[in-house]
Scaffold this active site. Structure first.
Site, PDB file in Angstrom:
ATOM      1  N   GLU A 159      27.592 105.685  71.461  1.00 36.15           N
ATOM      2  CA  GLU A 159      27.111 104.000  71.961  1.00 36.15           C
ATOM      3  C   GLU A 159      25.615 104.439  72.262  1.00 36.15           C
ATOM      4  O   GLU A 159      24.729 103.666  72.012  1.00 36.15           O
ATOM      5  CB  GLU A 159      27.975 103.554  72.944  1.00 36.15           C
ATOM      6  CG  GLU A 159      29.112 102.924  72.284  1.00 36.15           C
ATOM      7  CD  GLU A 159      29.979 102.235  73.354  1.00 36.15           C
ATOM      8  OE1 GLU A 159      30.908 101.215  72.502  1.00 36.15           O
ATOM      9  OE2 GLU A 159      29.749 101.936  74.381  1.00 36.15           O
ATOM     10  N   TYR A 195      29.909  97.174  66.319  1.00 35.21           N
ATOM     11  CA  TYR A 195      31.516  96.882  66.634  1.00 35.21           C
ATOM     12  C   TYR A 195      32.313  97.065  65.390  1.00 35.21           C
ATOM     13  O   TYR A 195      33.261  96.466  65.323  1.00 35.21           O
ATOM     14  CB  TYR A 195      31.393  95.243  66.841  1.00 35.21           C
ATOM     15  CG  TYR A 195      30.862  95.048  68.384  1.00 35.21           C
ATOM     16  CD1 TYR A 195      31.634  95.229  69.532  1.00 35.21           C
ATOM     17  CD2 TYR A 195      29.496  94.489  68.446  1.00 35.21           C
ATOM     18  CE1 TYR A 195      31.177  95.028  70.933  1.00 35.21           C
ATOM     19  CE2 TYR A 195      29.009  94.290  69.883  1.00 35.21           C
ATOM     20  CZ  TYR A 195      29.828  94.708  70.992  1.00 35.21           C
ATOM     21  OH  TYR A 195      29.492  94.434  72.076  1.00 35.21           O
ATOM     22  N   HIS A 250      29.072  95.043  78.675  1.00 29.96           N
ATOM     23  CA  HIS A 250      29.949  95.789  77.869  1.00 29.96           C
ATOM     24  C   HIS A 250      29.508  97.067  78.681  1.00 29.96           C
ATOM     25  O   HIS A 250      28.471  97.373  79.313  1.00 29.96           O
ATOM     26  CB  HIS A 250      29.419  96.024  76.497  1.00 29.96           C
ATOM     27  CG  HIS A 250      29.941  97.104  75.707  1.00 29.96           C
ATOM     28  ND1 HIS A 250      30.930  97.096  74.908  1.00 29.96           N
ATOM     29  CD2 HIS A 250      29.340  98.234  75.489  1.00 29.96           C
ATOM     30  CE1 HIS A 250      31.422  98.293  74.431  1.00 29.96           C
ATOM     31  NE2 HIS A 250      30.335  99.074  74.840  1.00 29.96           N
ATOM     32  N   ASN A 304      31.757  87.550  78.385  1.00 28.12           N
ATOM     33  CA  ASN A 304      31.827  88.219  79.706  1.00 28.12           C
ATOM     34  C   ASN A 304      30.823  89.008  80.363  1.00 28.12           C
ATOM     35  O   ASN A 304      31.046  89.946  81.430  1.00 28.12           O
ATOM     36  CB  ASN A 304      33.038  89.049  79.509  1.00 28.12           C
ATOM     37  CG  ASN A 304      32.819  90.215  78.583  1.00 28.12           C
ATOM     38  OD1 ASN A 304      31.571  90.503  78.127  1.00 28.12           O
ATOM     39  ND2 ASN A 304      34.060  90.903  78.253  1.00 28.12           N
ATOM     40  N   ARG A 351      32.451 100.631  84.686  1.00 30.63           N
ATOM     41  CA  ARG A 351      33.383  99.629  84.357  1.00 30.63           C
ATOM     42  C   ARG A 351      34.338  98.945  85.608  1.00 30.63           C
ATOM     43  O   ARG A 351      34.354  98.017  85.717  1.00 30.63           O
ATOM     44  CB  ARG A 351      34.599 100.521  83.741  1.00 30.63           C
ATOM     45  CG  ARG A 351      34.142 101.052  82.363  1.00 30.63           C
ATOM     46  CD  ARG A 351      35.341 101.662  81.563  1.00 30.63           C
ATOM     47  NE  ARG A 351      36.207 100.838  81.010  1.00 30.63           N
ATOM     48  CZ  ARG A 351      36.127  99.862  79.970  1.00 30.63           C
ATOM     49  NH1 ARG A 351      35.017 100.043  79.289  1.00 30.63           N
ATOM     50  NH2 ARG A 351      37.033  99.108  79.514  1.00 30.63           N
ATOM     51  N   LYS A 354      25.084  91.048  77.644  1.00 31.37           N
ATOM     52  CA  LYS A 354      25.506  90.300  76.637  1.00 31.37           C
ATOM     53  C   LYS A 354      24.372  88.945  76.634  1.00 31.37           C
ATOM     54  O   LYS A 354      23.834  88.805  77.587  1.00 31.37           O
ATOM     55  CB  LYS A 354      26.843  90.078  76.456  1.00 31.37           C
ATOM     56  CG  LYS A 354      27.613  91.294  76.351  1.00 31.37           C
ATOM     57  CD  LYS A 354      29.091  90.903  76.008  1.00 31.37           C
ATOM     58  CE  LYS A 354      29.902  92.035  75.637  1.00 31.37           C
ATOM     59  NZ  LYS A 354      31.466  91.580  75.354  1.00 31.37           N
TER      60      LYS A 354
END
Length: 147
Positions: free
Chosen positions: A130, A53, A119, A116, A89, A12
């Site tokens: 995605e 999103y 993603h 954060n 993850r 990000k």
């Protein structure tokens, strides 16, 4: 037989904009044994971020998320490996960086639940959608021919 999967990773704007951080994140991905089979540094437009999103459109944080994700370049990566979705993850850590352990991407580079650093897709179906949002078939190399 091993469950070889592909998943999407996004570095990000908060992490992609800090010198050396994106490289550290990409190195951690490779060190974990996941393959990077597609990679781009891009600037999301409002349209791009809104589309990606869209699932969150009715949530109170949606507008702020779109604003954040268009605030600077991002790095999108197609990752491949055995159980790639869960492995990525686990490497990222919890969504809320304040709850992420040191040694995870979010624990080391994120600051809160939105900023954060990364993603990742949450399921095989999501990963397929995605990945197709950011990559065409010619832009992804690797073992899995059709997912």
């Amino acid at each position: 037989m091993a469950d070889v999967q592909r998943t999407l990773a996004i570095v990000k704007p908060d992490a992609a904009g800090k010198p050396g951080v994106a490289g550290q994140i990409l190195a951690r991905i490779e060190e974990s044994g996941l393959g990077i089979v597609g990679l781009k540094k891009i600037q999301l437009s409002d349209e791009d971020a809104c589309g990606f999103y869209a699932v969150h459109k009715e949530r109170p944080f949606y507008a702020e998320l779109v604003k954040f994700m268009t605030s600077g370049p991002v790095i999108v990566a197609a990752l491949e490996g055995e159980n790639a979705i869960q492995r990525w993850r686990d490497l990222m850590g919890p969504t809320d960086s304040t709850k992420a352990e040191t040694g995870t991407i979010r624990g080391d580079f994120g600051t809160d639940i939105e900023r954060n650093a990364s993603h990742g897709s949450d399921a095989p179906e999501t990963a397929k959608v995605e990945l197709a949002y950011f990559f065409n078939a010619k832009e992804i190399l690797g073992q899995v021919e059709a997912l």
